[in-house]
Design a protein around this motif. Structure first.
Motif, PDB file in Angstrom:
ATOM      1  N   GLN A  48     161.873  72.844 111.182  1.00  0.00           N
ATOM      2  CA  GLN A  48     163.100  73.270 110.343  1.00  0.00           C
ATOM      3  C   GLN A  48     162.999  74.410 109.493  1.00  0.00           C
ATOM      4  O   GLN A  48     162.265  74.408 108.607  1.00  0.00           O
ATOM      5  N   VAL A  49     163.772  75.485 109.802  1.00  0.00           N
ATOM      6  CA  VAL A  49     163.549  76.441 108.818  1.00  0.00           C
ATOM      7  C   VAL A  49     164.793  76.860 107.901  1.00  0.00           C
ATOM      8  O   VAL A  49     165.861  76.946 108.722  1.00  0.00           O
ATOM      9  N   SER A  50     164.645  76.908 106.672  1.00  0.00           N
ATOM     10  CA  SER A  50     165.937  77.262 106.005  1.00  0.00           C
ATOM     11  C   SER A  50     165.852  78.434 105.050  1.00  0.00           C
ATOM     12  O   SER A  50     164.807  78.338 104.089  1.00  0.00           O
ATOM     13  N   LEU A  51     166.240  79.596 105.241  1.00  0.00           N
ATOM     14  CA  LEU A  51     165.939  80.814 104.517  1.00  0.00           C
ATOM     15  C   LEU A  51     167.358  81.191 103.618  1.00  0.00           C
ATOM     16  O   LEU A  51     168.506  81.185 104.008  1.00  0.00           O
ATOM     17  N   GLU A  52     167.061  81.178 102.150  1.00  0.00           N
ATOM     18  CA  GLU A  52     168.219  81.700 101.432  1.00  0.00           C
ATOM     19  C   GLU A  52     168.905  83.141 101.887  1.00  0.00           C
ATOM     20  O   GLU A  52     167.835  83.868 102.054  1.00  0.00           O
ATOM     21  N   GLU A  92     158.839  71.424 107.562  1.00  0.00           N
ATOM     22  CA  GLU A  92     160.155  72.093 107.094  1.00  0.00           C
ATOM     23  C   GLU A  92     159.560  73.399 106.386  1.00  0.00           C
ATOM     24  O   GLU A  92     158.729  73.221 105.522  1.00  0.00           O
ATOM     25  N   ASP A 142     160.258  83.892 110.359  1.00  0.00           N
ATOM     26  CA  ASP A 142     160.882  83.785 111.636  1.00  0.00           C
ATOM     27  C   ASP A 142     159.613  83.981 112.757  1.00  0.00           C
ATOM     28  O   ASP A 142     159.525  82.936 113.457  1.00  0.00           O
ATOM     29  N   SER A 153     161.730  87.115 105.198  1.00  0.00           N
ATOM     30  CA  SER A 153     162.354  86.269 106.073  1.00  0.00           C
ATOM     31  C   SER A 153     161.946  86.741 107.726  1.00  0.00           C
ATOM     32  O   SER A 153     161.408  85.751 108.395  1.00  0.00           O
ATOM     33  N   THR A 174     160.977  76.315 103.794  1.00  0.00           N
ATOM     34  CA  THR A 174     162.242  76.858 103.205  1.00  0.00           C
ATOM     35  C   THR A 174     161.842  78.037 102.478  1.00  0.00           C
ATOM     36  O   THR A 174     160.718  78.183 101.880  1.00  0.00           O
TER      37      THR A 174
END
Lengths: 489, 141
Positions: A363-367, A402, A345, A341, A404
């Protein structure tokens, strides 16, 4: 038991019976012959160990008789007895293969000494022959199921062909049979020159025919395959050459890699020469003042030259990365598990400005609670930089990038998607090839050297990861990296 | 006034085309450019240059050779001097299976020149092939 069988060939009765008596007393079995004809008859009838031949016989001379004996390949030691001993007779008798020369007159001790010596010679000769036969037999045993060595040689990947002194095949393993497209059993006892009669083997035949006993290495080509052939003589314990071992190693793959490397180098040369040619052309125009004396008209050109130099610098960096990956590839690979992670970033931050210039939304989406992954941090940084960099480069102005990361099927999956030009379906299989770039109007202006994705793939794979791409032409591409989860330490 | 001699450059490197255009225009030549084979053939439908410089264009495999082969099949373009520029030494590109001589025959290229190459080097070839030594230079330097 007799010490040996002797035939005395002399027309002089005194000598014959004298020798007969002396040798019989010494324990030999003796027969007499008065003429050459009688001698040959006796020799045909009985096996003798030694023939004592008088130089002068009524119907022939000793040398002719000797010649006849030799031509019949009789296993017999010969000794010439003569009163006319001179150097010439001695030399020609030796040439014809006489084993000993006894001049008349001789004492009984002389005679017994000579006969004893000849008998010893005969025994030694016989033993040597038996030994040779035993070696031969053990060679053949190699080819039979009996020998352990046999099963060992059978399972070798390299093709093996063993040839005895007579040039016959005494062993061929299945790999060899495959090359020759024959059954191993069919090869046994065949003359090697016939077995290897096909044109591609001609260098091998030459090496086998060469009198040089030293080992030799050569290369041959059979159809699409390249082989390295080694010829090694093998020796008995006493140092005698018993035959030759031929091994055929398939080096096609090595060759293919070498060819690939030289192609790579040619492409690399092209990749250097093009920008250098462009820069050189621009400098020439500037120095030539083709556009007049003032600087401003040249500025766009100089700007291009600078960009081309940047491209060259990047190319050098990428080539260094590739070579580093190749060198490190030989080491044991066991990276410490890391948290992906913060690296994601970090890389995204680095590219924010570039995205902003192109008016791209990132757009960044990390679990949450993403497990650690097994990859060196530096490698992950390079992978993400390349993928995010591409997602920006190949995007449309105002598009979206994007990123992810999530856990899936025991792996961590990181997706980098764009809304750019996409990849043409026919180019998808080549997208990770070194120097491969799509040649399209839409992407022609975009700088790149076609090494980025090649590096990414290698970095992913050396950490036992996997990379996939999904793309729709005109819509965009998504690169998915799958990384192994590190066992909690 | 004599007709300006026309040079066609076919190269996928836009910067190279740009610098050569400036260099040769400055020396009184008319310069045509094409970035790929398609553009070149299109240009040649209406134009008849006096000399053609063709990049081997490795990215397109042997398109440089195919293009020159196609050009040579047209009666009107048959005798135009055709020079192959190449970024690859020995100019065989990826067609390792054919010798340069065979390719030269097939593609009917007049000469091969290795890149990087300067305008001055190309100018020498132009003057030699067209017999146009000392064309006036516009700024008279």
């Amino acid at each position: 038991m007799s010490k040996g069988r002797v035939l005395v060939i002399d027309d002089e009765y005194g000598i014959r019976s004298g020798v007969h008596q002396i040798l019989e007393m010494e324990g030999f079995e003796v027969e007499e012959a008065e003429t050459g004809k009688e001698a040959l008859e006796a020799l045909e009838r009985n096996g003798f160990d030694i023939a004592l031949i008088d130089y002068r016989l009524p119907d022939t001379d000793g040398l002719s008789l000797l010649h006849l004996i030799r031509s019949r390949k009789l296993d017999i030691m010969t000794c010439m007895i003569t009163a006319y001993a001179n150097i010439e007779t001695a030399i020609s008798a030796t040439r014809q293969g006489i084993d000993f020369f006894l001049p008349k007159p001789f004492s009984p001790e002389d005679l017994i000494g000579v006969i004893d010596t000849l008998i010893r010679h005969k025994i030694i000769k016989r033993e040597a022959e038996e030994l040779r036969k035993a070696h031969e037999a053990s060679l053949l045993a190699l080819a039979s199921e009996k020998s352990q060595t046999h099963s060992l040689v059978r399972s070798l990947r390299d093709a093996v062909l063993v040839v005895n002194r007579e040039g016959e095949v005494v062993l061929a393993n299945p790999a060899m049979a495959t090359i020759l497209r024959k059954d191993t059993a069919m090869l046994l006892r065949q003359p090697v020159m016939e077995v290897l009669a096909a044109e591609p083997f001609s260098p091998v035949r030459q090496a086998l025919g060469s009198s040089n006993p030293e080992a030799a290495l050569l290369e041959i080509e059979i159809g699409e395959q390249q082989f390295m052939v080694s010829r090694t003589p093998f020796h008995s314990d006493s140092g005698e050459i018993l035959g030759q071992i031929l091994t055929f190693s398939d080096i096609s793959e090595v060759r293919r890699l070498a060819l690939e490397k030289s192609r790579f180098i040619r492409t690399m040369i092209h990749e250097f020469r093009s920008p250098l040619g462009a820069i050189k052309g621009i400098l020439e125009v500037v120095l030539d003042k083709s556009l007049g004396d003032s600087l401003p008209p040249y500025l766009p050109l100089i700007d291009r030259a600078e960009k081309r130099i940047d491209g060259l610098v990047e190319l050098i960096g990428n080539l260094l990365s590739l070579s580093r990956i190749e060198m490190e590839g030989r080491k044991k690979w066991n990276p410490e598990p890391i948290d992906a992670s913060p690296i994601i970033d970090e890389v995204v931050e680095l590219y924010r400005e570039r995205a902003r210039v192109r008016n791209l939304k990132v757009q960044v989406s990390l679990e949450m609670g993403l497990p650690r992954v097994c990859i060196p941090a530096e490698d992950l940084r390079t992978i993400l930089s390349n993928l995010v960099g591409n997602a920006i480069k190949y995007n449309r102005d105002g598009g979206k990038v994007e990123i992810t990361a999530l856990r899936t099927d025991g792996k961590v999956r990181i997706d980098v998607g764009d809304t750019g030009w996409g990849i043409q379906p026919q180019n998808l299989p080549h997208i990770f090839d070194e120097f491969f770039r799509e040649k399209r109007k839409e992407t022609k202006e975009i700088e790149g050297n076609g090494l980025g994705l090649a590096i990414v793939k290698r970095l992913v794979e050396r950490s036992s990861g996997k990379i996939e791409v999904q793309s729709t032409e005109g819509v965009g591409s998504t690169f998915s990296v799958f990384l192994s989860i590190g066992s909690p330490s | 006034m004599t007709r300006m001699k026309k040079i066609l450059f076919v190269d996928d490197d836009r910067d190279f085309l740009k610098s050569q255009s400036i260099f040769f225009r400055g020396r009184g030549y008319e310069v045509l450019t094409a970035e790929n084979g398609e553009e070149a053939l299109q240009c040649l439908q209406t134009e008849t240059p006096d000399i053609i410089f063709l990049d081997l264009m490795m990215e397109h495999f042997d398109s440089g050779f195919s293009l020159s082969h196609q050009i040579r099949q047209q009666e009107r373009l048959k005798r135009i001097p055709l020079i192959m520029l190449s970024g690859v030494a020995s100019a065989t590109g990826r067609r390792f299976d054919q010798s340069q001589e065979e390719l030269r025959k097939w593609s009917k290229v007049d000469a091969f020149v290795d890149k990087p190459v300067t305008g001055k080097q190309l100018l020498k070839i132009v003057e030699e092939k067209l017999g146009t030594a000392s064309q006036p230079k516009q700024d008279g330097r």
